[in-house]
Design an enzyme around this catalytic site. Sequence first.
Site, short mmCIF file in Angstrom:
data_model
loop_
_atom_site.label_atom_id
_atom_site.label_comp_id
_atom_site.label_asym_id
_atom_site.label_seq_id
_atom_site.Cartn_x
_atom_site.Cartn_y
_atom_site.Cartn_z
N LYS A 260 0.77 -1.27 0.40
CA LYS A 260 0.18 0.32 -0.09
C LYS A 260 0.70 1.32 -0.23
O LYS A 260 1.54 1.30 0.81
CB LYS A 260 -0.94 -0.20 1.58
CG LYS A 260 -1.44 1.47 1.46
CD LYS A 260 -2.56 1.28 2.94
CE LYS A 260 -3.48 2.42 3.08
NZ LYS A 260 -3.63 2.81 4.20
N ASP A 265 -2.47 10.58 3.75
CA ASP A 265 -4.11 10.37 3.83
C ASP A 265 -4.81 10.69 5.24
O ASP A 265 -4.45 10.45 5.98
CB ASP A 265 -4.28 8.86 4.21
CG ASP A 265 -5.33 8.18 4.62
OD1 ASP A 265 -6.34 8.54 4.20
OD2 ASP A 265 -5.68 7.16 5.35
N LYS A 272 -9.69 13.17 8.08
CA LYS A 272 -9.61 12.47 9.16
C LYS A 272 -9.61 14.33 10.04
O LYS A 272 -9.20 15.85 9.60
CB LYS A 272 -7.57 12.66 9.46
CG LYS A 272 -7.63 10.84 8.88
CD LYS A 272 -6.85 9.89 8.52
CE LYS A 272 -6.65 8.73 7.77
NZ LYS A 272 -7.38 7.52 8.54
N ASP A 283 1.53 6.28 5.53
CA ASP A 283 0.85 5.06 5.13
C ASP A 283 1.52 4.89 3.69
O ASP A 283 0.52 4.02 2.92
CB ASP A 283 -0.50 5.95 5.00
CG ASP A 283 -1.83 5.54 4.68
OD1 ASP A 283 -1.77 4.21 5.59
OD2 ASP A 283 -2.57 6.24 4.36
N ASP A 342 -12.03 7.38 3.47
CA ASP A 342 -11.09 7.11 4.48
C ASP A 342 -10.22 6.06 4.92
O ASP A 342 -9.50 5.25 4.81
CB ASP A 342 -11.42 7.45 5.51
CG ASP A 342 -10.04 7.42 6.88
OD1 ASP A 342 -8.43 7.65 6.11
OD2 ASP A 342 -10.37 7.94 7.73
N GLU A 344 -8.87 3.60 2.27
CA GLU A 344 -9.01 4.19 0.83
C GLU A 344 -7.65 2.61 0.71
O GLU A 344 -7.79 2.80 -1.54
CB GLU A 344 -8.16 4.74 0.63
CG GLU A 344 -6.54 5.36 0.87
CD GLU A 344 -6.63 5.03 2.49
OE1 GLU A 344 -7.27 5.86 2.90
OE2 GLU A 344 -6.05 5.02 3.09
N ARG A 346 -7.77 -0.47 0.97
CA ARG A 346 -7.57 -1.56 -0.18
C ARG A 346 -8.81 -1.47 -0.82
O ARG A 346 -8.59 -1.94 -2.29
CB ARG A 346 -9.51 -2.09 1.24
CG ARG A 346 -10.53 -1.03 1.81
CD ARG A 346 -11.59 -0.90 2.31
NE ARG A 346 -10.90 -1.25 3.96
CZ ARG A 346 -10.95 -0.80 4.97
NH1 ARG A 346 -12.51 -2.26 5.04
NH2 ARG A 346 -11.14 -0.82 5.77
N1 BES Z 1 -4.18 4.66 6.96
C1 BES Z 1 -5.14 4.40 7.41
C2 BES Z 1 -4.89 3.33 8.81
C3 BES Z 1 -4.14 3.79 9.70
C4 BES Z 1 -5.04 5.07 10.68
C5 BES Z 1 -2.80 3.02 9.73
C6 BES Z 1 -4.16 5.12 12.33
C7 BES Z 1 -2.20 4.45 11.11
C8 BES Z 1 -3.10 4.78 11.94
C9 BES Z 1 -5.78 3.73 6.20
O1 BES Z 1 -7.20 4.01 5.52
C10 BES Z 1 -7.58 4.28 7.54
O2 BES Z 1 -7.85 5.03 7.66
N2 BES Z 1 -8.51 3.60 7.83
C11 BES Z 1 -9.63 3.59 8.42
C12 BES Z 1 -11.13 2.29 8.13
C13 BES Z 1 -12.10 2.97 8.81
C14 BES Z 1 -12.89 4.16 7.88
C15 BES Z 1 -12.58 1.94 8.38
C16 BES Z 1 -9.29 3.80 10.48
O3 BES Z 1 -9.50 2.33 10.04
O4 BES Z 1 -9.96 4.50 11.12
ZN ZN Z 2 -5.09 5.09 5.01
MN MN Z 3 -7.32 5.99 5.50
#
Ligand code: BES
Ligand code: ZN
Ligand code: MN
Length: 487
Positions: A260, A265, A272, A283, A342, A344, A346
């Site tokens: 990834k 992000d 966020k 990210d 967010d 993204e 996947r």
């Molecule tokens: N890059 C983030 C995941 C992440 C969060 C990595 C904090 C490291 C620290 C990912 O893209 C994301 O935002 N995931 C969301 C998914 C949710 C919207 C289902 C998350 O984990 O909040």
């Molecule tokens: Zn992310």
């Molecule tokens: Mn995200």
Amino acid sequence: MKFTHSSNAAQFAHANSVILPLGADQLLSPSLQAADQLLGGAIQAAIDSGDLTGKLQNQHLFLNPQGSPQRILVAGTGTSDKLNAKKFRQLTTSAWAAMQSNTGDLVHNEIAMAASTSLDEADMVRLTIESLQASAYNFNQFKSQPEDQPASVEIQLVAPASAKQTTQSTATAAAMDMCRDLGNLPGNICTPTYLAEQASAMAATSTKVTADILEEEQMRELGMHCLLSVGTGSVQPSKLIVLNYQGGKANDAPHVLVGKGITFDTGGISLKPGAAMDEMKYDMCGAASVLSTMQAVIDLDLPINVVMIIASAENMPAGNATKPGDIVTTMSGQTVEILNTDAEGRLVLCDALTYAERFAPASVVDVATLTGACIIALGHHTTAVLSNDDSFAQDLMEAGKQAFDAAWQLPIGDEYDEQLKSNFADMANIGGRPAGTITAACFLARFAEKYKWAHLDIAGTAWNSGAKKGATGRCVPLLVQHLVNQA
Ligand code: BES
Ligand code: ZN
Ligand code: MN
């Protein structure tokens, strides 16, 4: 810091500095006996006076009036049943700090000869190289007045039976440095284009590697609308970055690594919160770890075929950005309702996983900072493994164990997959709050049905927050070990 291998214990007259282990039993190894003679009995005297105990963290630096070697550090290693990986890392870094070695030094280091019931010589070689290199790491390139550079020294590790491990760990440690550099680079420099340039530059250094950089135009023709939907709000073009390493026979099925590569992000329209958003420059650590692993594969000249695919985009809000509720068609033909922009990671990975089919892979491992939920589940210590093949998950956990780069399996299954149901498309891109790491993997599993696949969620392990903020270089050791195990 340069590491070399030596099988000659007690032959250290040519070195500037020497590190010798002493166990709690206080028995003098042949090297300690030789050093004691050089020092006119000072080591035995320090033991007799109780200054040198052999206990862990007890260490003593002797200056040698004869001059060569100039310094002899005796480091206590404690009792053999207590010397585990964590303690050994502390031992090796604190012994190093106590040495205060100078630039240009040659250091004869016998620390891998310590007595331990849980670590063998190769383990100690690995831990020494990887922890010393990590402690010497700095990221100064954006400081106008860089702090002192660490001393440039050669460390000659004495480990008669572990020359191969020295080579593997030297390559692993260098790859971890590279991974950390990429993770620490800010989003205004480390863009998808920058990652593509790094990959192309790497390919140019080896006749066994070819690079293929797919631009948005080509991805559109392939039908990668899901991947492309993530970058639409960004002025940075998205890239699919492919490296093909041919170290094995022409028709050996390749081991595929997918990373990834979200170079920043923001969350997109599902923006966020502002606090700590800067950390989302990391990210792309999945991409950084697979790219760095490719460098280690090249350095080790592994006799296997490896394909690396990085799905790279910048996730930004904009007038033309993807919106919650938008529906896109993936390269596989399956449709996705994007309920949260967010989620993204996947979205870029699913098209990369479909693209991986064309390599008829032996296996596919994707690596991603995919879910905040993974940090809740496993903290910052352990990488999550999810797989459509339990024995493959076992293999990866075993590689992690060998590499002291822990990973643990979480389940996937229909009951979780059902959380992805959408009223309007084949699936939604989120599965609600329960089991967020698992539903993210269930989403990916729908695109990985044609081969043996595992997903590594490194959201917790790829970096440190707080005072030590920065990329860690994990899970490079696990990935390198996994590929070495295939060779
Ligand atoms: N890059 C983030 C995941 C992440 C969060 C990595 C904090 C490291 C620290 C990912 O893209 C994301 O935002 N995931 C969301 C998914 C949710 C919207 C289902 C998350 O984990 O909040
Ligand atoms: Zn992310
Ligand atoms: Mn995200």
